[in-house]
Design a protein around this motif. Structure first.
Motif, mmCIF file in Angstrom:
data_model
loop_
_atom_site.group_PDB
_atom_site.id
_atom_site.type_symbol
_atom_site.label_atom_id
_atom_site.label_comp_id
_atom_site.label_asym_id
_atom_site.label_seq_id
_atom_site.Cartn_x
_atom_site.Cartn_y
_atom_site.Cartn_z
ATOM 1 N N ARG A 3 -2.565 -6.525 2.174
ATOM 2 C CA ARG A 3 -1.266 -7.196 2.244
ATOM 3 C C ARG A 3 -0.279 -6.674 1.212
ATOM 4 N NH1 ARG A 3 -3.838 -13.118 3.449
ATOM 5 N NH2 ARG A 3 -5.020 -12.382 5.238
ATOM 6 N N PHE A 4 -0.771 -6.307 0.041
ATOM 7 C CA PHE A 4 0.056 -5.648 -0.970
ATOM 8 C C PHE A 4 -0.883 -4.867 -1.874
ATOM 9 C CE2 PHE A 4 -0.927 -9.808 -2.773
ATOM 10 C CZ PHE A 4 -1.290 -9.518 -4.078
ATOM 11 N N PRO A 5 -0.376 -3.815 -2.516
ATOM 12 C CA PRO A 5 -1.267 -3.013 -3.371
ATOM 13 C C PRO A 5 -1.638 -3.788 -4.639
ATOM 14 C CG PRO A 5 0.967 -2.149 -3.439
ATOM 15 C CD PRO A 5 0.953 -3.252 -2.422
ATOM 16 N N PRO A 6 -2.913 -3.991 -4.870
ATOM 17 C CA PRO A 6 -3.309 -4.746 -6.066
ATOM 18 C C PRO A 6 -3.070 -3.927 -7.332
ATOM 19 C CG PRO A 6 -5.236 -3.970 -4.878
ATOM 20 C CD PRO A 6 -4.053 -3.606 -4.055
ATOM 21 N N PRO A 7 -2.668 -4.579 -8.407
ATOM 22 C CA PRO A 7 -2.451 -3.864 -9.671
ATOM 23 C C PRO A 7 -3.792 -3.533 -10.321
ATOM 24 C CG PRO A 7 -2.003 -6.202 -9.950
ATOM 25 C CD PRO A 7 -2.319 -5.990 -8.503
ATOM 26 N N LEU A 8 -4.238 -2.310 -10.152
ATOM 27 C CA LEU A 8 -5.529 -1.899 -10.683
ATOM 28 C C LEU A 8 -5.350 -1.033 -11.912
ATOM 29 C CD1 LEU A 8 -7.279 -0.982 -7.326
ATOM 30 C CD2 LEU A 8 -7.474 -3.100 -8.622
ATOM 31 N N SER A 9 -6.245 -1.191 -12.857
ATOM 32 C CA SER A 9 -6.226 -0.419 -14.087
ATOM 33 C C SER A 9 -6.920 0.917 -13.853
ATOM 34 C CB SER A 9 -6.966 -1.201 -15.169
ATOM 35 O OG SER A 9 -7.187 -0.393 -16.290
ATOM 36 N N MET A 10 -6.555 1.902 -14.643
ATOM 37 C CA MET A 10 -7.240 3.201 -14.574
ATOM 38 C C MET A 10 -8.599 3.143 -15.269
ATOM 39 S SD MET A 10 -5.495 4.940 -12.755
ATOM 40 C CE MET A 10 -4.517 6.337 -12.508
ATOM 41 N N ASN A 11 -8.822 2.097 -16.024
ATOM 42 C CA ASN A 11 -10.084 1.927 -16.728
ATOM 43 C C ASN A 11 -11.145 1.448 -15.731
ATOM 44 O OD1 ASN A 11 -12.193 1.322 -18.411
ATOM 45 N ND2 ASN A 11 -11.106 -0.211 -19.602
ATOM 46 N N PRO A 12 -12.200 2.234 -15.485
ATOM 47 C CA PRO A 12 -13.215 1.816 -14.511
ATOM 48 C C PRO A 12 -14.019 0.590 -14.952
ATOM 49 C CG PRO A 12 -13.881 3.844 -15.594
ATOM 50 C CD PRO A 12 -12.485 3.532 -16.067
#
Length: 125
Positions: free
Chosen positions: A39-48
Motif C-alpha cells: 500500500r505504501f513503501p515502508p520506511p526501512l533502515s539500511m541496517n540489517p
C-alpha cells in the motif's frame, strides 16, 4: 522407423508446454517471497539488524497470509519508526488486524505520539 520419429516430434511438442506451465502451477501455492499488496513503501533502515527491517524481511519470507504495519515516517517531525507484523495467519484480514494491533501496542508501550497519525498497513498478502 517412422514410430521413432513420431515419438521425437511428440516429445519436442510437449516439452515447451510443460516448461511454460510449471511457473503457473507453482504460483498458486506458497506466498513465500511475495511482497503481496503493497500500500505504501515502508520506511526501512539500511541496517540489517534493525527490528523493523528484520520484521519486514520475515513478512516477505512468510509462506501464508501475513501483514506488516508501520508508522509513517516524517523526517521533520518523527525520529522513530514503530512496526508490527503478523505471520502465517488464517486469513489476510486476520493478519492485518494482528499486525495493526502489534504496531499500536508498540506506540502505547513506549508512550509515543506520531505527527503522521499512528500505524497503518504497509503490505499484506
Amino acid at each position: 522407423m517412422s514410430l521413432e520419429y513420431f515419438r521425437k516430434s511428440i516429445v519436442s511438442l510437449f516439452v515447451p508446454i510443460l516448461l511454460l506451465s510449471a511457473p503457473i502451477a507453482q504460483a498458486g501455492g506458497s506466498l513465500a517471497g511475495s511482497v503481496g499488496d503493497k500500500r505504501f513503501p515502508p520506511p526501512l533502515s539500511m541496517n540489517p539488524k534493525d527490528q523493523c527491517t528484520s520484521a519486514y524481511r520475515s513478512y516477505v519470507a512468510a509462506s501464508a497470509h501475513s501483514a506488516y504495519a508501520t508508522t509513517f515516517y516524517t523526517r521533520v517531525m518523527d525520529l522513530y519508526v514503530v512496526c508490527g507484523k503478523a505471520l502465517n495467519a488464517p486469513s489476510q484480514k486476520a493478519a492485518e488486524d494482528i499486525a495493526l494491533r502489534n504496531c499500536q501496542g508498540g506506540l502505547k508501550r513506549w508512550r509515543l505520539n506520531t505527527a503522521s497519525g499512528g500505524c497503518a498497513i504497509a503490505a499484506s498478502k
